[in-house]
Design an enzyme around this catalytic site. Structure first.
Site, short mmCIF file in Angstrom:
data_model
loop_
_atom_site.label_atom_id
_atom_site.label_comp_id
_atom_site.label_asym_id
_atom_site.label_seq_id
_atom_site.Cartn_x
_atom_site.Cartn_y
_atom_site.Cartn_z
N TYR A 198 0.83 -1.20 0.00
CA TYR A 198 0.00 0.00 0.00
C TYR A 198 0.87 1.25 0.00
CZ TYR A 198 -3.47 3.49 1.34
OH TYR A 198 -4.26 4.61 1.37
N SER B 293 -2.15 13.64 8.05
CA SER B 293 -3.20 13.36 7.07
C SER B 293 -4.56 13.42 7.74
CB SER B 293 -2.98 11.99 6.46
OG SER B 293 -4.10 11.59 5.70
N GLN C 30 -3.33 18.28 6.79
CA GLN C 30 -3.72 18.07 5.39
C GLN C 30 -5.20 17.74 5.28
OE1 GLN C 30 -4.61 14.76 4.27
NE2 GLN C 30 -5.03 15.37 2.16
N THR D 26 -4.92 19.07 -0.41
CA THR D 26 -4.62 18.17 -1.52
C THR D 26 -5.73 18.26 -2.56
OG1 THR D 26 -3.44 16.66 -0.05
CG2 THR D 26 -4.17 15.78 -2.15
N LYS E 5 -1.56 21.36 -2.60
CA LYS E 5 -0.71 20.20 -2.93
C LYS E 5 -1.31 19.44 -4.11
CE LYS E 5 1.26 16.03 -0.80
NZ LYS E 5 0.67 14.98 -1.64
N HIS F 283 1.38 13.02 -6.33
CA HIS F 283 0.85 12.12 -5.30
C HIS F 283 1.70 10.85 -5.21
CE1 HIS F 283 -2.92 12.19 -2.83
NE2 HIS F 283 -2.50 10.97 -2.53
N ARG G 293 0.74 7.88 -7.41
CA ARG G 293 -0.39 7.07 -6.99
C ARG G 293 -1.71 7.49 -7.63
NH1 ARG G 293 0.42 4.15 -2.40
NH2 ARG G 293 -1.59 4.61 -1.42
#
Length: 379
Positions: free
Chosen positions: A24, A106, A127, A155, A251, A275, A278
């Site tokens: 992951y 996050s 974030q 983001t 971002k 990212h 990803r």
């Protein structure tokens, strides 16, 4: 195992983690071409070596968003960090704090804001995504601001999740995923004890606090999949800009026009980022996207870069190409998985030492002296 560089931590993490968690964090979207280019293109940036420059007073420190950083690095937001080590966000934040650099939490962390902030001295960055659940967005922003978070990292490159095929093969998703994860955990006893048993609760702490009941990992993909907002536009960020009192960083910028839009919007900074490879495979590596963005907006807005940064030398390359600061994500999660807080501190120490060596051998005594003039001419 002897740990002498960031790559050693990746190897150690692979042995410790159940495969679903290793892949992951390690994987990317589609065939992972952009994931690989992020690292390869940074490694291909050549620098000019200079000598006899009196480097006895070298200074790696910078000022960024009103904060003093010991060196130009910040920890990127990484979802589920608390699944890689017991209460992983707390351990990573402590390490960053001890090393004098920012930790970015996050919004889909395991530990909630209120658990992490009391553990550190310097302000934390936070974030957030644009989600359909605007109630969650307002709640978490209010909590982050009340906790003293200084910088909001917003983001914008995830209106939909990328196609990450490794997850289906590893057990993170796909048929019989829960059973496969359980078997993998049983076969990795060190992780099973530290995180599986002693690291509970295993839920999305910030979302659970908002909803008033646990939001477990089995809900992770479902909640995000239902709440990513494909209608996102600059207008959707206006109320956040008005509400947030600190610095606001956008971002997920890869195009000079989007960087100009961020300046017009009133952002304090941007993160040039794909990212970590990803999201959309086949786009430019972050370091390839950086120079034209720097040409467009350098001096008007702070420019950070992530995706592919693995060493202090990479930090030097990013700054020479126009960034003001570099961010690391995967690199610190590998170290966290392998050795917890001590591992992240050691990795950050390595990065600073590698940066010092690079600055010394290029004749740059201050970070402000790291400019495109240090780039070696193309062969």
């Amino acid at each position: 195992m002897i740990i002498s560089c960031g790559a050693d931590y990746r190897a150690a993490a692979r042995r410790i983690l159940p495969p679903f968690l290793f892949h992951y964090i390690d994987g990317g979207a589609y065939a992972e071409h952009t994931l690989r280019r992020n690292v390869q293109d940074l490694a291909g940036v050549a620098l000019r070596q200079r000598v006899l420059k009196d480097m006895s007073r070298l200074d790696t420190g910078i000022e960024l968003f009103g904060e003093r950083l010991a060196f130009p690095v910040a920890l990127s937001p990484v979802g589920l960090t608390g699944m890689y080590r017991r209460r992983g966000e707390v351990q990573a934040a402590r390490a960053a704090d001890a090393c004098g650099v920012p930790f970015t939490m996050s919004s889909v962390s395991v530990c909630p804001i209120e658990e992490v902030v009391p553990q550190i001295r310097r302000p934390m960055w936070f974030q957030l995504y644009v989600l359909k659940d605007r109630g969650f967005m307002q709640n978490v922003l209010e909590r982050a601001q009340a906790a003293g978070c200084s910088t909001l990292v917003f983001t914008v490159d995830m209106p939909v999740p990328g196609a990450r095929y490794r997850d289906a093969h590893s057990g993170m998703s796909g048929p019989w995923a829960a059973l496969r994860r359980y078997v993998q955990a049983a076969l990795h006893p060190r992780w099973a004890w530290d995180v599986g048993l002693a690291g509970r609760p295993h839920d999305l702490g910030n979302i659970s606090t908002y909803r008033g009941h646990p939001t477990g990992l089995q809900d992770y993909m479902g909640y995000l999949g239902e709440n990513f907002d494909a209608s996102i536009a600059w207008k959707d960020l206006e109320w956040i800009r008005a509400f947030w009192k600190g610095a606001m960083v956008i971002k997920g910028i890869l195009d000079p026009e989007d960087a100009r839009d961020a300046v017009r919007f009133g952002a304090d900074g941007i993160v040039v980022s794909n990212h970590g490879g990803r999201q959309l495979d086949g786009v430019l590596s972050s370091v390839r996207a950086l120079p034209p963005i720097a040409d467009a907006v350098k001096g008007q807005i702070k420019i950070l870069l992530d995706s592919g940064v693995r060493s202090g030398l990479d930090v030097m390359r990013a700054l020479a190409l126009g960034a003001d600061c570099a961010m690391i994500g995967r690199a610190y999660v590998y170290a966290l998985a392998a050795a917890g807080e001590a591992g992240v501190r050691h990795l950050l120490d390595l990065l600073e030492k590698e940066l010092r060596v690079a600055m010394t051998l290029t004749g740059t005594a201050r970070v402000a002296d790291i400019t495109p003039d240090l780039l070696a001419p193309a062969a």
